[in-house]
Design an enzyme around this catalytic site. Structure first.
Site, PDB file in Angstrom:
ATOM      1  N   LYS A  43     -12.525  -6.967 -90.507  1.00  0.00           N
ATOM      2  CA  LYS A  43     -12.097  -5.568 -90.356  1.00  0.00           C
ATOM      3  C   LYS A  43     -12.747  -4.975 -89.108  1.00  0.00           C
ATOM      4  CE  LYS A  43     -10.654  -1.325 -91.313  1.00  0.00           C
ATOM      5  NZ  LYS A  43      -9.233  -0.943 -91.185  1.00  0.00           N
ATOM      6  N   CYS A 141      -6.271   1.845 -82.725  1.00  0.00           N
ATOM      7  CA  CYS A 141      -6.346   2.491 -84.043  1.00  0.00           C
ATOM      8  C   CYS A 141      -5.828   3.922 -83.945  1.00  0.00           C
ATOM      9  CB  CYS A 141      -7.767   2.505 -84.578  1.00  0.00           C
ATOM     10  SG  CYS A 141      -7.856   3.452 -86.132  1.00  0.00           S
TER      11      CYS A 141
HETATM   12  C1  DHB Z   1      -7.129   1.499 -88.852  1.00  0.00           C
HETATM   13  C2  DHB Z   1      -5.781   1.374 -88.627  1.00  0.00           C
HETATM   14  C3  DHB Z   1      -5.360   0.652 -87.560  1.00  0.00           C
HETATM   15  O1  DHB Z   1      -4.048   0.464 -87.302  1.00  0.00           O
HETATM   16  C4  DHB Z   1      -6.305   0.069 -86.734  1.00  0.00           C
HETATM   17  O2  DHB Z   1      -5.926  -0.599 -85.662  1.00  0.00           O
HETATM   18  C5  DHB Z   1      -7.628   0.192 -86.963  1.00  0.00           C
HETATM   19  C6  DHB Z   1      -8.039   0.917 -88.035  1.00  0.00           C
HETATM   20  C7  DHB Z   1      -7.637   2.294 -89.940  1.00  0.00           C
HETATM   21  O3  DHB Z   1      -7.080   3.370 -90.176  1.00  0.00           O
HETATM   22  O4  DHB Z   1      -8.648   1.911 -90.542  1.00  0.00           O
END
Ligand code: DHB
Length: 332
Positions: A43, A141
């Site tokens: 993540k 993000c």
């Molecule tokens: C999140 C969503 C995304 O598309 C990303 O690239 C990174 C983080 C999120 O909201 O956690």
């Protein structure tokens, strides 16, 4: 054989997990390690742990037997230290025997400074580096309030690429990747590719691959009964993924593959739920393919299913390896 060489990393399977769904906790990453996923992608980490945006922050849209998603998670993650703990990485490796699989460390610092701090810390830790195959920098993000998307702000993006691609970490055995947002207009593909070709490669930097693409921002799910947004954070807006971005992702892969230097690999991501979807991405030029929404929906057994569907399709077509058809899409 559906293995591939991704910018120097040997993957026994070209299907791998995307950063995002089921990548937050140690248990979830262990489950991916035990699966058929060709690599392990964590993540997106920030320096400090984050709980993310308030719930509800994820929803699914059912389209027949296929699924799209909208999320506004806001980077919930255990923090840099958790994903770069060498004893944790050792346990992950032991789970993914016989040889372990490449570990791709996704980072999404809230500033360039924060990203560089994470690279510095990695470069200073030989016991971590021995487990680390790549750092994937997420410049896409859409969900952190007050943080515009770096991949759409070209001057800022160029500075990020310029600085990060020259980091000493990437002169070692560690590959640099960027996770890009989806682009919608041909001149933008020209501009991104030129910038990556010239800045990352042309001036002594290192760039192994880009991922095309992250979610498409500013999607909105509406609840007809309650007349409210389905999601709570950010006025209900979130990033669109899964089935509803599949063809957009294929277009992004194809556009960038045709513009980037051969040494920069493209990883397809967006709407991959079947072996046919993976095949289409590879035909458009992808070296490997990441799975996010379908991984969230189905769990880590999706990697073996998609891989075996891809093998079957290849067999039917008489292909024995991905190079037989990679990038060979023909225009009618
Ligand atoms: C999140 C969503 C995304 O598309 C990303 O690239 C990174 C983080 C999120 O909201 O956690």
């Amino acid at each position: 054989d559906i293995g591939c060489n991704l910018a120097g990393l040997q993957l026994s399977c070209c299907i791998l997990n995307a950063s995002g769904p089921r990548t937050n906790t140690e248990q979830q990453l262990m489950d991916i390690a035990r699966s058929s996923s060709g690599a392990l992608c964590s993540k997106s980490a920030t320096l400090e742990e984050r709980s993310g945006n308030p719930q509800p922050r994820y929803t699914e849209i059912q389209l027949g037997d296929r699924t799209a998603s909208i999320n506004s998670e806001g980077l919930p993650n255990k923090g840099f230290a958790a994903y770069s703990d060498s004893s944790f990485l050792q346990r992950l490796k032991e789970c993914s025997e016989p040889h372990g699989k490449p570990y791709i460390f996704s980072i999404s610092g809230l500033s360039l400074k924060e990203n560089l701090e994470m690279l510095d810390r990695l470069a200073e830790s030989p016991d971590v580096l021995q487990h680390l195959s790549a750092v994937e920098v997420n410049v896409a993000c859409p969900n952190v309030p007050g943080k515009p998307l770096v991949g759409y702000d070209f001057p800022q993006f160029a500075e990020v690429v310029q600085t990060m691609s020259r980091h000493p970490l990437f002169t070692k055995d560690c590959v640099l990747g960027f996770k890009l947002p989806p682009y919608l207009d041909a001149p933008l593909f020209d501009a991104v590719a030129k910038m990556l070709n010239e800045i990352a490669l042309g001036r002594g930097g290192a760039l192994g691959y880009v991922v095309c693409c992250n979610t498409l921002g500013s999607a909105l799910a509406v609840d007809i009964e309650t007349e409210t947004t389905v999601l709570h954070p950010k006025g209900g807006f979130g990033g669109l993924g899964g089935q509803l971005v599949r063809h957009l992702a294929l277009g992004n892969v194809r556009h960038l593959r045709s513009r980037l230097d051969d040494s920069i690999h493209v990883v397809g991501c967006g709407g991959v739920a079947t072996g046919e979807d993976a095949f289409a991405h590879i035909l458009c030029g992808a070296t490997a393919v990441q799975v996010a929404t379908q991984h969230r929906v189905e769990g880590p057994q999706c990697f073996e299913r998609i891989a075996s569907e891809l093998r079957e399709l290849m067999q039917r077509k008489g292909y024995t390896q991905l190079e037989d058809f990679r990038g060979k899409l023909r225009v009618r």
